[in-house]
Design a protein around this motif. Structure first.
Motif: not given
Lengths: 303, 285
Positions: A114, B210, B269-270, B272-274, B276-277
Protein backbone atom coordinates in the motif's frame (compact mmCIF):
# COMPACT_ATOMS: atom_id res chain seq x y z
CA UNK A 1 -27.04 -22.78 -26.03
CA UNK A 2 -28.05 -21.51 -29.44
CA UNK A 3 -31.41 -23.06 -28.73
CA UNK A 4 -31.94 -21.11 -25.56
CA UNK A 5 -31.06 -17.87 -27.24
CA UNK A 6 -33.48 -18.36 -30.10
CA UNK A 7 -36.19 -19.08 -27.54
CA UNK A 8 -35.41 -15.72 -25.98
CA UNK A 9 -36.35 -13.98 -29.19
CA UNK A 10 -33.25 -13.97 -31.36
CA UNK A 11 -30.15 -11.90 -31.37
CA UNK A 12 -31.47 -8.87 -33.16
CA UNK A 13 -33.28 -7.71 -30.03
CA UNK A 14 -29.91 -7.09 -28.42
CA UNK A 15 -29.01 -4.48 -31.02
CA UNK A 16 -31.27 -2.00 -29.29
CA UNK A 17 -29.08 -2.14 -26.17
CA UNK A 18 -26.09 -1.09 -28.23
CA UNK A 19 -27.84 2.04 -29.51
CA UNK A 20 -26.98 4.59 -26.74
CA UNK A 21 -23.36 3.47 -26.70
CA UNK A 22 -23.00 3.61 -30.47
CA UNK A 23 -24.52 7.10 -30.63
CA UNK A 24 -22.26 8.35 -27.85
CA UNK A 25 -19.09 6.85 -29.34
CA UNK A 26 -19.91 8.17 -32.78
CA UNK A 27 -20.33 11.70 -31.47
CA UNK A 28 -17.40 11.75 -29.04
CA UNK A 29 -14.84 9.45 -30.64
CA UNK A 30 -15.47 8.51 -34.29
CA UNK A 31 -16.43 11.90 -35.74
CA UNK A 32 -13.78 13.92 -33.82
CA UNK A 33 -11.07 11.39 -34.74
CA UNK A 34 -11.94 11.60 -38.44
CA UNK A 35 -12.19 15.40 -38.23
CA UNK A 36 -8.77 15.53 -36.59
CA UNK A 37 -7.23 13.52 -39.41
CA UNK A 38 -8.94 15.86 -41.88
CA UNK A 39 -7.69 18.97 -40.08
CA UNK A 40 -4.14 17.61 -40.23
CA UNK A 41 -4.18 18.19 -44.03
CA UNK A 42 -5.13 21.85 -43.65
CA UNK A 43 -3.83 25.17 -42.45
CA UNK A 44 -6.35 26.38 -39.91
CA UNK A 45 -6.34 28.79 -36.98
CA UNK A 46 -9.55 27.45 -35.51
CA UNK A 47 -11.71 30.18 -37.03
CA UNK A 48 -12.69 30.79 -40.63
CA UNK A 49 -12.30 28.15 -43.31
CA UNK A 50 -9.51 25.58 -43.12
CA UNK A 51 -7.23 25.75 -46.14
CA UNK A 52 -6.33 22.42 -47.75
CA UNK A 53 -2.55 22.01 -47.97
CA UNK A 54 -2.20 18.26 -48.43
CA UNK A 55 0.81 16.73 -46.69
CA UNK A 56 2.54 20.02 -45.95
CA UNK A 57 2.08 19.70 -42.17
CA UNK A 58 3.63 16.25 -42.21
CA UNK A 59 6.50 17.49 -44.34
CA UNK A 60 7.10 20.28 -41.85
CA UNK A 61 6.94 17.77 -39.01
CA UNK A 62 9.80 15.70 -40.44
CA UNK A 63 12.02 18.77 -40.53
CA UNK A 64 10.99 20.14 -37.14
CA UNK A 65 13.70 19.84 -34.47
CA UNK A 66 11.07 20.19 -31.73
CA UNK A 67 9.13 17.23 -33.08
CA UNK A 68 12.23 15.00 -33.00
CA UNK A 69 13.15 16.32 -29.56
CA UNK A 70 9.70 15.38 -28.29
CA UNK A 71 10.17 11.80 -29.50
CA UNK A 72 13.70 11.56 -28.15
CA UNK A 73 12.38 12.73 -24.78
CA UNK A 74 9.53 10.24 -24.85
CA UNK A 75 12.08 7.41 -25.07
CA UNK A 76 13.60 8.64 -21.81
CA UNK A 77 10.11 8.85 -20.33
CA UNK A 78 9.45 5.24 -21.38
CA UNK A 79 12.64 4.17 -19.60
CA UNK A 80 11.40 5.96 -16.48
CA UNK A 81 7.77 4.82 -16.63
CA UNK A 82 8.12 1.31 -18.07
CA UNK A 83 11.56 -0.26 -17.82
CA UNK A 84 12.82 0.90 -14.43
CA UNK A 85 9.50 0.38 -12.56
CA UNK A 86 9.03 -3.06 -14.13
CA UNK A 87 12.50 -4.24 -13.11
CA UNK A 88 12.39 -2.80 -9.59
CA UNK A 89 8.75 -3.89 -9.32
CA UNK A 90 9.60 -7.50 -10.16
CA UNK A 91 12.27 -7.56 -7.50
CA UNK A 92 10.12 -5.85 -4.84
CA UNK A 93 7.08 -8.01 -5.59
CA UNK A 94 9.16 -11.16 -5.27
CA UNK A 95 10.73 -10.06 -2.00
CA UNK A 96 7.37 -8.96 -0.59
CA UNK A 97 5.45 -12.03 -1.69
CA UNK A 98 8.03 -14.77 -1.24
CA UNK A 99 9.94 -13.51 1.72
CA UNK A 100 7.98 -10.94 3.69
CA UNK A 101 4.59 -12.54 3.03
CA UNK A 102 5.71 -16.04 3.96
CA UNK A 103 8.23 -15.44 6.74
CA UNK A 104 6.93 -12.32 8.43
CA UNK A 105 3.25 -12.23 7.57
CA UNK A 106 0.85 -11.21 4.81
CA UNK A 107 -0.12 -8.10 6.78
CA UNK A 108 3.41 -6.70 6.57
CA UNK A 109 3.61 -7.48 2.86
CA UNK A 110 0.36 -5.70 2.08
CA UNK A 111 1.33 -2.71 4.26
CA UNK A 112 4.50 -2.23 2.21
CA UNK A 113 2.49 -2.71 -0.97
CA UNK A 114 0.00 0.00 0.00
CA UNK A 115 2.82 2.39 0.88
CA UNK A 116 4.51 1.87 -2.46
CA UNK A 117 1.20 2.24 -4.30
CA UNK A 118 0.17 5.52 -2.69
CA UNK A 119 1.87 7.83 -5.27
CA UNK A 120 -0.29 6.17 -7.95
CA UNK A 121 -3.52 7.49 -6.47
CA UNK A 122 -2.55 11.15 -6.51
CA UNK A 123 -4.09 13.39 -9.16
CA UNK A 124 -1.47 14.30 -11.76
CA UNK A 125 -1.74 17.97 -10.89
CA UNK A 126 -1.05 17.29 -7.22
CA UNK A 127 2.03 15.21 -8.07
CA UNK A 128 3.23 18.12 -10.17
CA UNK A 129 2.69 20.67 -7.41
CA UNK A 130 4.39 18.58 -4.74
CA UNK A 131 7.44 17.76 -6.85
CA UNK A 132 7.61 21.21 -8.38
CA UNK A 133 8.06 22.49 -4.85
CA UNK A 134 10.42 19.74 -3.64
CA UNK A 135 12.71 20.30 -6.63
CA UNK A 136 12.48 24.09 -6.76
CA UNK A 137 15.94 25.65 -7.10
CA UNK A 138 15.66 28.36 -4.42
CA UNK A 139 12.86 27.27 -2.08
CA UNK A 140 12.96 23.53 -2.76
CA UNK A 141 13.23 20.91 -0.06
CA UNK A 142 15.71 18.80 -2.00
CA UNK A 143 18.33 21.51 -2.23
CA UNK A 144 17.86 22.58 1.36
CA UNK A 145 18.48 18.99 2.52
CA UNK A 146 21.67 18.87 0.44
CA UNK A 147 22.81 22.09 2.06
CA UNK A 148 21.99 20.90 5.53
CA UNK A 149 24.14 17.78 5.19
CA UNK A 150 27.04 19.76 3.74
CA UNK A 151 26.52 18.75 0.14
CA UNK A 152 25.29 22.18 -0.93
CA UNK A 153 27.61 22.12 -3.93
CA UNK A 154 25.44 19.36 -5.40
CA UNK A 155 22.33 21.56 -5.38
CA UNK A 156 20.97 22.19 -8.85
CA UNK A 157 18.19 24.00 -10.57
CA UNK A 158 16.57 20.60 -11.04
CA UNK A 159 13.65 21.62 -13.21
CA UNK A 160 15.04 24.82 -14.70
CA UNK A 161 18.39 23.62 -16.01
CA UNK A 162 18.20 21.90 -19.44
CA UNK A 163 20.94 19.52 -18.28
CA UNK A 164 18.84 18.27 -15.37
CA UNK A 165 15.17 18.84 -16.24
CA UNK A 166 14.57 15.59 -18.11
CA UNK A 167 16.37 13.52 -15.44
CA UNK A 168 14.27 15.18 -12.75
CA UNK A 169 11.04 14.43 -14.62
CA UNK A 170 12.21 10.83 -15.06
CA UNK A 171 12.90 10.55 -11.34
CA UNK A 172 9.40 11.83 -10.53
CA UNK A 173 7.84 9.38 -13.00
CA UNK A 174 9.67 6.40 -11.46
CA UNK A 175 8.26 7.51 -8.11
CA UNK A 176 4.74 7.74 -9.56
CA UNK A 177 4.81 4.44 -11.46
CA UNK A 178 6.61 2.05 -9.13
CA UNK A 179 3.54 0.92 -7.17
CA UNK A 180 1.62 -0.29 -10.19
CA UNK A 181 3.91 -3.19 -11.23
CA UNK A 182 4.39 -4.15 -7.56
CA UNK A 183 0.62 -4.56 -7.10
CA UNK A 184 0.14 -6.35 -10.43
CA UNK A 185 3.04 -8.75 -9.95
CA UNK A 186 2.11 -9.58 -6.35
CA UNK A 187 -1.39 -10.54 -7.44
CA UNK A 188 0.08 -12.65 -10.25
CA UNK A 189 2.40 -14.45 -7.85
CA UNK A 190 -0.63 -15.66 -5.87
CA UNK A 191 -1.40 -17.90 -8.81
CA UNK A 192 1.93 -19.70 -8.54
CA UNK A 193 1.39 -23.21 -7.21
CA UNK A 194 3.40 -23.63 -3.97
CA UNK A 195 4.06 -27.26 -4.95
CA UNK A 196 6.23 -26.04 -7.81
CA UNK A 197 8.36 -24.21 -5.28
CA UNK A 198 8.54 -27.23 -3.02
CA UNK A 199 9.62 -29.40 -5.94
CA UNK A 200 12.28 -26.84 -6.81
CA UNK A 201 13.41 -26.83 -3.17
CA UNK A 202 13.90 -30.58 -3.34
CA UNK A 203 16.01 -30.07 -6.44
CA UNK A 204 18.16 -27.70 -4.40
CA UNK A 205 17.19 -24.60 -6.36
CA UNK A 206 18.05 -21.29 -4.68
CA UNK A 207 15.74 -18.31 -4.29
CA UNK A 208 17.10 -16.58 -7.37
CA UNK A 209 16.68 -19.69 -9.51
CA UNK A 210 13.12 -20.20 -8.32
CA UNK A 211 12.41 -16.56 -9.01
CA UNK A 212 13.72 -16.55 -12.59
CA UNK A 213 12.67 -20.06 -13.62
CA UNK A 214 9.23 -20.30 -12.00
CA UNK A 215 7.88 -16.94 -10.86
CA UNK A 216 8.78 -14.75 -13.84
CA UNK A 217 7.65 -17.47 -16.18
CA UNK A 218 4.24 -17.82 -14.57
CA UNK A 219 3.44 -14.14 -14.20
CA UNK A 220 4.20 -13.40 -17.84
CA UNK A 221 0.60 -12.29 -18.51
CA UNK A 222 0.92 -9.61 -15.81
CA UNK A 223 4.31 -8.52 -17.16
CA UNK A 224 2.78 -8.06 -20.62
CA UNK A 225 -0.15 -6.08 -19.24
CA UNK A 226 2.19 -3.81 -17.28
CA UNK A 227 4.50 -3.28 -20.27
CA UNK A 228 1.65 -2.47 -22.66
CA UNK A 229 -0.36 -0.19 -20.38
CA UNK A 230 2.60 1.76 -19.03
CA UNK A 231 4.16 2.22 -22.49
CA UNK A 232 0.89 3.65 -23.73
CA UNK A 233 0.53 5.97 -20.77
CA UNK A 234 4.16 7.08 -21.21
CA UNK A 235 3.46 7.96 -24.84
CA UNK A 236 0.42 9.97 -23.72
CA UNK A 237 2.10 11.81 -20.82
CA UNK A 238 0.81 15.38 -20.52
CA UNK A 239 -0.26 16.51 -17.05
CA UNK A 240 3.03 16.04 -15.21
CA UNK A 241 4.92 17.85 -17.97
CA UNK A 242 2.34 20.64 -18.02
CA UNK A 243 2.61 21.25 -14.30
CA UNK A 244 6.33 20.54 -13.76
CA UNK A 245 8.18 22.06 -16.72
CA UNK A 246 5.80 23.07 -19.52
CA UNK A 247 8.13 21.20 -21.87
CA UNK A 248 11.05 23.43 -21.02
CA UNK A 249 13.56 24.79 -20.55
CA UNK A 250 13.90 25.09 -24.31
CA UNK A 251 12.59 21.78 -25.59
CA UNK A 252 14.47 19.68 -23.05
CA UNK A 253 11.30 18.06 -21.65
CA UNK A 254 8.99 18.57 -24.60
CA UNK A 255 6.73 15.55 -25.29
CA UNK A 256 4.40 14.91 -28.25
CA UNK A 257 1.10 15.47 -26.44
CA UNK A 258 2.28 18.74 -24.93
CA UNK A 259 3.67 19.77 -28.32
CA UNK A 260 0.26 19.10 -29.91
CA UNK A 261 -1.52 21.04 -27.13
CA UNK A 262 0.83 24.01 -27.65
CA UNK A 263 0.01 24.13 -31.34
CA UNK A 264 -3.72 23.81 -30.73
CA UNK A 265 -4.20 26.27 -27.93
CA UNK A 266 -1.17 28.55 -27.73
CA UNK A 267 0.04 28.95 -31.30
CA UNK A 268 -3.35 28.49 -32.99
CA UNK A 269 -1.86 26.06 -35.52
CA UNK A 270 -4.74 23.58 -35.42
CA UNK A 271 -3.57 21.83 -38.60
CA UNK A 272 -0.07 21.26 -37.29
CA UNK A 273 -1.34 20.14 -33.88
CA UNK A 274 -3.67 17.69 -35.59
CA UNK A 275 -0.75 16.27 -37.61
CA UNK A 276 1.30 15.73 -34.44
CA UNK A 277 -1.56 14.00 -32.64
CA UNK A 278 -2.32 11.84 -35.68
CA UNK A 279 1.28 10.62 -35.79
CA UNK A 280 1.16 9.93 -32.04
CA UNK A 281 -2.07 7.96 -32.48
CA UNK A 282 -0.55 5.87 -35.27
CA UNK A 283 2.51 5.10 -33.20
CA UNK A 284 0.36 3.98 -30.26
CA UNK A 285 -1.79 1.73 -32.46
CA UNK A 286 1.21 0.14 -34.19
CA UNK A 287 3.03 -0.45 -30.90
CA UNK A 288 -0.04 -2.03 -29.31
CA UNK A 289 -0.48 -4.27 -32.34
CA UNK A 290 3.18 -5.36 -32.18
CA UNK A 291 2.90 -6.05 -28.44
CA UNK A 292 -0.24 -8.13 -28.90
CA UNK A 293 1.38 -10.12 -31.73
CA UNK A 294 4.46 -10.85 -29.63
CA UNK A 295 2.26 -11.91 -26.74
CA UNK A 296 0.10 -14.23 -28.87
CA UNK A 297 3.17 -15.75 -30.52
CA UNK A 298 4.69 -16.31 -27.10
CA UNK A 299 1.54 -17.95 -25.76
CA UNK A 300 1.37 -20.25 -28.78
CA UNK A 301 4.98 -21.27 -28.42
CA UNK A 302 4.32 -22.31 -24.84
CA UNK A 303 1.10 -24.13 -25.51
CA UNK B 1 20.03 -11.99 -2.68
CA UNK B 2 21.63 -15.37 -2.21
CA UNK B 3 20.22 -18.79 -1.66
CA UNK B 4 20.72 -18.33 2.07
CA UNK B 5 17.46 -16.34 1.91
CA UNK B 6 15.55 -19.53 1.36
CA UNK B 7 16.59 -21.13 4.66
CA UNK B 8 13.76 -22.08 6.93
CA UNK B 9 13.24 -19.76 9.90
CA UNK B 10 14.62 -22.34 12.30
CA UNK B 11 18.11 -22.24 10.81
CA UNK B 12 20.66 -19.77 12.21
CA UNK B 13 21.17 -16.63 10.14
CA UNK B 14 17.43 -16.35 9.46
CA UNK B 15 16.96 -13.56 11.94
CA UNK B 16 19.81 -11.45 10.55
CA UNK B 17 18.43 -11.78 7.03
CA UNK B 18 14.96 -10.96 8.23
CA UNK B 19 16.16 -7.80 9.96
CA UNK B 20 18.18 -6.80 6.91
CA UNK B 21 15.27 -7.28 4.48
CA UNK B 22 12.80 -5.51 6.76
CA UNK B 23 15.14 -2.57 7.37
CA UNK B 24 15.87 -2.21 3.66
CA UNK B 25 12.19 -2.30 2.74
CA UNK B 26 11.24 0.12 5.49
CA UNK B 27 13.85 2.66 4.41
CA UNK B 28 12.85 2.31 0.76
CA UNK B 29 9.12 2.66 1.44
CA UNK B 30 9.88 5.53 3.80
CA UNK B 31 11.69 7.37 1.01
CA UNK B 32 8.74 6.78 -1.34
CA UNK B 33 6.39 8.23 1.28
CA UNK B 34 8.72 11.07 2.31
CA UNK B 35 7.13 13.67 -0.03
CA UNK B 36 3.78 13.11 1.69
CA UNK B 37 5.38 13.67 5.09
CA UNK B 38 7.13 16.84 3.93
CA UNK B 39 3.79 18.19 2.69
CA UNK B 40 2.10 17.34 5.98
CA UNK B 41 4.97 18.91 7.94
CA UNK B 42 4.66 22.25 6.14
CA UNK B 43 0.93 22.52 5.55
CA UNK B 44 0.33 23.80 9.07
CA UNK B 45 3.22 26.28 9.31
CA UNK B 46 3.12 30.06 9.11
CA UNK B 47 5.38 31.69 6.52
CA UNK B 48 7.56 33.15 9.31
CA UNK B 49 7.88 29.74 10.88
CA UNK B 50 8.92 28.32 7.50
CA UNK B 51 11.50 30.98 6.75
CA UNK B 52 13.06 30.44 10.18
CA UNK B 53 13.12 26.66 10.45
CA UNK B 54 13.16 25.62 6.80
CA UNK B 55 11.12 22.80 5.29
CA UNK B 56 12.23 20.01 7.61
CA UNK B 57 11.67 21.49 11.05
CA UNK B 58 8.59 20.68 13.08
CA UNK B 59 6.08 23.53 13.09
CA UNK B 60 6.50 25.66 16.23
CA UNK B 61 2.74 26.07 16.39
CA UNK B 62 -0.08 24.47 14.45
CA UNK B 63 -1.20 27.17 12.08
CA UNK B 64 -4.44 26.79 10.16
CA UNK B 65 -4.49 30.21 8.53
CA UNK B 66 -2.58 29.09 5.41
CA UNK B 67 -5.12 26.40 4.70
CA UNK B 68 -8.07 28.68 5.45
CA UNK B 69 -6.62 31.39 3.19
CA UNK B 70 -6.13 28.91 0.40
CA UNK B 71 -9.62 27.47 0.87
CA UNK B 72 -11.21 30.92 0.60
CA UNK B 73 -8.94 32.14 -2.12
CA UNK B 74 -9.84 29.38 -4.58
CA UNK B 75 -13.29 28.68 -3.06
CA UNK B 76 -12.23 25.12 -2.51
CA UNK B 77 -15.68 23.94 -1.42
CA UNK B 78 -17.04 24.86 -4.83
CA UNK B 79 -14.18 23.00 -6.55
CA UNK B 80 -14.86 19.91 -4.45
CA UNK B 81 -18.52 20.04 -5.46
CA UNK B 82 -17.63 20.42 -9.17
CA UNK B 83 -15.23 17.49 -8.99
CA UNK B 84 -17.76 15.38 -7.13
CA UNK B 85 -20.61 16.24 -9.50
CA UNK B 86 -18.58 15.48 -12.61
CA UNK B 87 -16.97 12.29 -11.24
CA UNK B 88 -20.21 10.84 -9.86
CA UNK B 89 -22.17 11.60 -13.05
CA UNK B 90 -19.48 10.12 -15.26
CA UNK B 91 -19.16 7.02 -13.08
CA UNK B 92 -22.93 6.33 -13.07
CA UNK B 93 -23.44 7.04 -16.78
CA UNK B 94 -20.33 5.16 -17.90
CA UNK B 95 -21.32 2.07 -15.88
CA UNK B 96 -24.82 2.16 -17.43
CA UNK B 97 -23.45 2.50 -20.98
CA UNK B 98 -20.86 -0.22 -20.34
CA UNK B 99 -23.53 -2.60 -19.02
CA UNK B 100 -25.83 -2.00 -22.01
CA UNK B 101 -22.99 -2.49 -24.50
CA UNK B 102 -21.58 -5.53 -22.74
CA UNK B 103 -25.05 -7.09 -22.45
CA UNK B 104 -25.43 -6.93 -26.22
CA UNK B 105 -21.86 -8.01 -26.98
CA UNK B 106 -21.07 -10.49 -24.20
CA UNK B 107 -24.46 -12.12 -23.58
CA UNK B 108 -26.27 -11.30 -26.82
CA UNK B 109 -23.21 -12.41 -28.79
CA UNK B 110 -24.07 -10.05 -31.62
CA UNK B 111 -22.53 -10.74 -34.97
CA UNK B 112 -19.38 -8.70 -35.45
CA UNK B 113 -18.72 -8.55 -31.70
CA UNK B 114 -14.96 -8.94 -32.23
CA UNK B 115 -14.98 -5.85 -34.42
CA UNK B 116 -16.94 -3.99 -31.74
CA UNK B 117 -14.45 -5.08 -29.10
CA UNK B 118 -11.49 -3.99 -31.21
CA UNK B 119 -13.20 -0.65 -31.67
CA UNK B 120 -13.65 -0.16 -27.92
CA UNK B 121 -10.07 -1.19 -27.27
CA UNK B 122 -8.88 1.35 -29.85
CA UNK B 123 -11.08 4.07 -28.42
CA UNK B 124 -9.43 3.40 -25.11
CA UNK B 125 -5.92 3.63 -26.52
CA UNK B 126 -6.37 6.92 -28.36
CA UNK B 127 -4.49 9.89 -26.98
CA UNK B 128 -7.01 12.56 -26.02
CA UNK B 129 -5.07 15.01 -28.16
CA UNK B 130 -6.36 13.19 -31.22
CA UNK B 131 -9.96 14.08 -30.29
CA UNK B 132 -9.68 17.25 -28.35
CA UNK B 133 -9.52 19.92 -31.02
CA UNK B 134 -12.59 18.79 -32.97
CA UNK B 135 -14.41 18.32 -29.64
CA UNK B 136 -13.40 21.84 -28.64
CA UNK B 137 -14.64 23.19 -31.96
CA UNK B 138 -17.89 21.19 -31.90
CA UNK B 139 -18.63 22.12 -28.29
CA UNK B 140 -18.43 25.79 -29.27
CA UNK B 141 -20.78 25.19 -32.19
CA UNK B 142 -23.31 23.50 -29.92
CA UNK B 143 -22.93 26.02 -27.08
CA UNK B 144 -21.56 23.40 -24.75
CA UNK B 145 -18.10 24.89 -24.35
CA UNK B 146 -17.25 25.89 -20.79
CA UNK B 147 -19.93 23.67 -19.23
CA UNK B 148 -19.59 20.74 -16.89
CA UNK B 149 -21.97 18.82 -19.15
CA UNK B 150 -19.52 18.59 -22.05
CA UNK B 151 -16.78 17.23 -19.77
CA UNK B 152 -19.27 14.68 -18.41
CA UNK B 153 -20.30 13.56 -21.91
CA UNK B 154 -16.75 13.19 -23.21
CA UNK B 155 -15.41 11.40 -20.15
CA UNK B 156 -18.44 9.08 -20.06
CA UNK B 157 -17.58 7.93 -23.58
CA UNK B 158 -13.89 7.45 -22.78
CA UNK B 159 -14.49 5.54 -19.53
CA UNK B 160 -17.30 3.46 -21.06
CA UNK B 161 -14.94 2.33 -23.82
CA UNK B 162 -12.80 0.67 -21.16
CA UNK B 163 -15.84 -0.57 -19.25
CA UNK B 164 -17.37 -2.17 -22.32
CA UNK B 165 -14.15 -3.93 -23.13
CA UNK B 166 -13.80 -5.30 -19.59
CA UNK B 167 -17.47 -6.16 -18.93
CA UNK B 168 -17.95 -7.91 -22.27
CA UNK B 169 -15.42 -10.54 -21.32
CA UNK B 170 -16.95 -10.85 -17.83
CA UNK B 171 -20.47 -11.28 -19.30
CA UNK B 172 -19.25 -13.87 -21.79
CA UNK B 173 -18.81 -16.24 -18.85
CA UNK B 174 -22.20 -15.37 -17.36
CA UNK B 175 -23.87 -18.58 -16.10
CA UNK B 176 -26.30 -19.66 -18.88
CA UNK B 177 -28.50 -21.43 -16.32
CA UNK B 178 -29.50 -18.08 -14.81
CA UNK B 179 -30.43 -16.70 -18.23
CA UNK B 180 -32.43 -19.83 -19.03
CA UNK B 181 -34.31 -19.62 -15.75
CA UNK B 182 -35.23 -16.01 -16.50
CA UNK B 183 -36.36 -16.97 -20.00
CA UNK B 184 -38.54 -19.76 -18.58
CA UNK B 185 -40.18 -17.22 -16.29
CA UNK B 186 -41.06 -15.31 -19.41
CA UNK B 187 -38.75 -12.38 -18.69
CA UNK B 188 -37.85 -10.23 -21.67
CA UNK B 189 -34.37 -9.00 -22.44
CA UNK B 190 -34.63 -5.76 -20.49
CA UNK B 191 -36.16 -7.52 -17.49
CA UNK B 192 -33.45 -10.18 -17.57
CA UNK B 193 -30.82 -7.47 -17.61
CA UNK B 194 -32.29 -5.55 -14.67
CA UNK B 195 -33.44 -8.49 -12.54
CA UNK B 196 -30.72 -11.07 -13.23
CA UNK B 197 -27.58 -9.78 -14.90
CA UNK B 198 -27.10 -6.53 -12.98
CA UNK B 199 -27.65 -7.96 -9.46
CA UNK B 200 -25.42 -10.97 -10.18
CA UNK B 201 -22.55 -8.85 -11.47
CA UNK B 202 -22.95 -6.11 -8.86
CA UNK B 203 -19.46 -6.61 -7.31
CA UNK B 204 -17.79 -6.12 -10.70
CA UNK B 205 -19.96 -3.09 -11.42
CA UNK B 206 -19.05 -1.48 -8.11
CA UNK B 207 -15.35 -1.96 -8.86
CA UNK B 208 -15.91 -0.38 -12.26
CA UNK B 209 -17.81 2.51 -10.66
CA UNK B 210 -14.95 3.16 -8.24
CA UNK B 211 -12.38 3.10 -11.05
CA UNK B 212 -14.40 5.54 -13.15
CA UNK B 213 -14.96 7.87 -10.22
CA UNK B 214 -11.28 8.07 -9.29
CA UNK B 215 -10.06 8.36 -12.87
CA UNK B 216 -12.49 11.17 -13.55
CA UNK B 217 -11.60 12.91 -10.29
CA UNK B 218 -7.92 12.87 -11.28
CA UNK B 219 -8.56 13.90 -14.88
CA UNK B 220 -6.64 17.01 -15.83
CA UNK B 221 -6.43 17.43 -19.61
CA UNK B 222 -10.11 17.76 -20.55
CA UNK B 223 -11.13 20.04 -17.66
CA UNK B 224 -8.11 22.21 -18.52
CA UNK B 225 -9.44 22.75 -22.01
CA UNK B 226 -13.19 22.80 -21.47
CA UNK B 227 -13.68 24.48 -18.07
CA UNK B 228 -12.61 28.09 -18.33
CA UNK B 229 -14.74 29.84 -15.69
CA UNK B 230 -13.38 29.80 -12.19
CA UNK B 231 -16.64 28.56 -10.69
CA UNK B 232 -16.69 25.48 -12.94
CA UNK B 233 -13.17 24.24 -12.25
CA UNK B 234 -12.31 20.93 -10.61
CA UNK B 235 -9.91 20.32 -7.72
CA UNK B 236 -6.84 19.30 -9.79
CA UNK B 237 -7.40 22.22 -12.14
CA UNK B 238 -7.73 24.77 -9.34
CA UNK B 239 -4.51 23.49 -7.76
CA UNK B 240 -2.62 23.68 -11.05
CA UNK B 241 -3.88 27.19 -11.74
CA UNK B 242 -2.77 28.33 -8.30
CA UNK B 243 0.63 26.74 -8.89
CA UNK B 244 1.06 28.93 -11.96
CA UNK B 245 0.65 32.12 -9.92
CA UNK B 246 4.06 33.37 -8.84
CA UNK B 247 3.18 35.19 -5.64
CA UNK B 248 1.93 32.08 -3.83
CA UNK B 249 4.05 31.33 -0.78
CA UNK B 250 5.37 27.91 0.12
CA UNK B 251 3.21 27.07 3.08
CA UNK B 252 0.15 27.86 0.95
CA UNK B 253 1.49 25.49 -1.68
CA UNK B 254 1.92 22.80 0.96
CA UNK B 255 -1.56 23.44 2.34
CA UNK B 256 -3.09 23.24 -1.14
CA UNK B 257 -1.16 20.05 -1.92
CA UNK B 258 -2.49 18.50 1.29
CA UNK B 259 -6.05 19.42 0.28
CA UNK B 260 -5.41 17.68 -3.04
CA UNK B 261 -3.91 14.61 -1.37
CA UNK B 262 -6.60 14.03 1.28
CA UNK B 263 -9.51 13.12 -1.05
CA UNK B 264 -7.21 10.95 -3.18
CA UNK B 265 -6.04 8.99 -0.12
CA UNK B 266 -9.63 8.65 1.12
CA UNK B 267 -10.69 7.20 -2.24
CA UNK B 268 -7.72 4.87 -2.11
CA UNK B 269 -8.85 3.48 1.26
CA UNK B 270 -12.45 3.05 0.08
CA UNK B 271 -11.23 1.62 -3.21
CA UNK B 272 -9.16 -1.01 -1.45
CA UNK B 273 -12.25 -2.23 0.40
CA UNK B 274 -14.41 -2.32 -2.74
CA UNK B 275 -11.70 -4.07 -4.67
CA UNK B 276 -11.18 -6.75 -2.03
CA UNK B 277 -14.92 -7.34 -1.80
CA UNK B 278 -15.29 -7.44 -5.57
CA UNK B 279 -12.49 -9.90 -6.00
CA UNK B 280 -13.72 -12.08 -3.16
CA UNK B 281 -17.31 -12.36 -4.33
CA UNK B 282 -15.91 -13.10 -7.77
CA UNK B 283 -14.12 -16.08 -6.26
CA UNK B 284 -17.28 -17.35 -4.59
CA UNK B 285 -19.11 -17.33 -7.87
Amino acid sequence: MANTRSRQGGKSGYLLFLLPGVLLFTAVIVIPLLMNIGISFTRWQGIGNPQWIGLENYDRLIHDANFWASFRNIIYIIVAMVIIPTLIGLFLAAVLFDYVGKKIGPGAASAFRSGLYLPQVLPVAVTGIVWGWLLNSSTGVFNSILEKIGLGFLAQNWLGDPKWALWSVMFVMVWVQLGYPVVMFMSGLQRVDPELYEAADLDGAGWWQKFTRIAIHLIKPEIYVVLVTTTISALKIFGQIFVLTRGGPGNSTLVPSYFAWQNFFEKFNAGYGAAISTVLTLIIIVLTYVFLRIQTADERREA
Amino acid sequence: MTSSETVKPAKPGGLATKTLVLTGLTIFTGLVLAPFLVVLLNAFKSSEDYSQGGPLSLPSAIYFQGMIDFWNRVEFGEKLWNSFLISASVAVLAVIISVLNAYAIGIGRLRGRTAFLMFFLLANLLPQEALVYPLYYLSKQFDLYNTRLVVIIILTAIQAAFGTYLLSSVFRDFPPSLLEAAALDGAGKLRTLIRVVVPTSWPTLSVLFTFFFIWTWNEFFLPLIFLIDNDLQTVPLALAVLQGQREVDITTTAASALLGIVPAVLFFLIFQRTLTRGVMSGAVK
